[in-house]
Write an enzyme that holds these catalytic residues in place. Structure first.
Site, PDB file in Angstrom:
ATOM      1  CB  ILE A  19      38.786  67.597  35.857  1.00 20.42           C
ATOM      2  CG1 ILE A  19      38.058  67.667  37.211  1.00 20.42           C
ATOM      3  CG2 ILE A  19      39.878  66.541  35.888  1.00 20.42           C
ATOM      4  CD1 ILE A  19      37.357  66.357  37.583  1.00 20.42           C
ATOM      5  CB  SER A  20      40.255  72.609  38.519  1.00 18.60           C
ATOM      6  OG  SER A  20      40.022  73.533  37.493  1.00 18.60           O
TER       7      SER A  20
END
EC number: 2.1.1.77
Length: 208
Positions: free
Chosen positions: A58-59
């Site tokens: 997840i960025s």
């Protein structure tokens, strides 16, 4: 406690140059802890990328905000996301536009993201299990395309699915990666290099 951590994160994002209030409101509306493993939920509001399984992440919230800001979205923008992943970026987009199309090559991730989005009452998203390199031609053309994994070069299919005046934002490269912002004008593509980044690779094909 979560609200305090969220406010701290939003303050950090403002300090890093994120100024779009509509975007900041969308970030505040999406509970990031719902998109990570429970064991990592205490890290959900740290400004860092986190693993989500299957070799994906997840960025970092800053990168989510930066890439979204570059898209210059309006409520009626037609948006394609390549790499649904956890669904976090998808949820941010869903708060900003009327409808989002999102493609994920890993079936398990696509299913989990679809479930999370439904639990959050975000019903303006269409997800598809498929090869992100190919985009989603039958739903195009798009005003905005965002890619959350790095191909070695810009996929031609995504350029073809970008509407006149549209913007494509993606990381490009293998060892050394840069964030690119591509704008289509009069059937020509203006490519701007934004900054150095580090993303997982955009792999071709589908994975069950």
């Amino acid at each position: 406690m979560v609200n305090k951590r969220m406010q701290t994160l939003l303050m950090q994002l403002r300090q890093q140059g994120i100024q779009d209030e509509r975007l900041l409101q969308a970030l505040e509306a999406v509970p990031r802890e719902r998109f990570v493993d429970e064991a990592l939920s205490h890290k959900a509001y740290e400004n860092t990328a986190l693993p989500i399984g299957s070799g994906q992440t997840i960025s970092q919230p800053y990168m989510v905000a930066r890439m979204t800001e570059l898209l210059q979205l309006t409520p009626t923008s037609r948006v394609l996301e390549i790499g649904t992943g956890s669904g976090y970026q998808t949820a941010i987009l869903a708060h900003l536009v009327e409808h989002v199309c999102s493609v994920e090559r890993i079936k398990g991730l696509q299913w989990q993201a679809k479930r999370r989005l439904k639990q959050l009452d975000l019903h303006n998203v269409s997800t598809r299990h498929g090869d992100g390199w190919l985009g989603w031609a039958s739903r195009g053309p798009f005003d905005a395309i965002i890619v959350t994994a790095a191909p070695p070069e810009i996929p031609n299919a995504l350029l073809e699915q970008l509407d006149e005046g549209g913007i494509l934002v993606l990381p490009v490269g293998e060892q050394a990666q840069t964030l690119k912002c591509v704008q289509r004008r009069n059937n020509e593509f203006k490519v701007e290099t934004v900054e150095a980044v580090r993303f997982v690779p955009l792999v071709k094909g589908e994975l069950a």
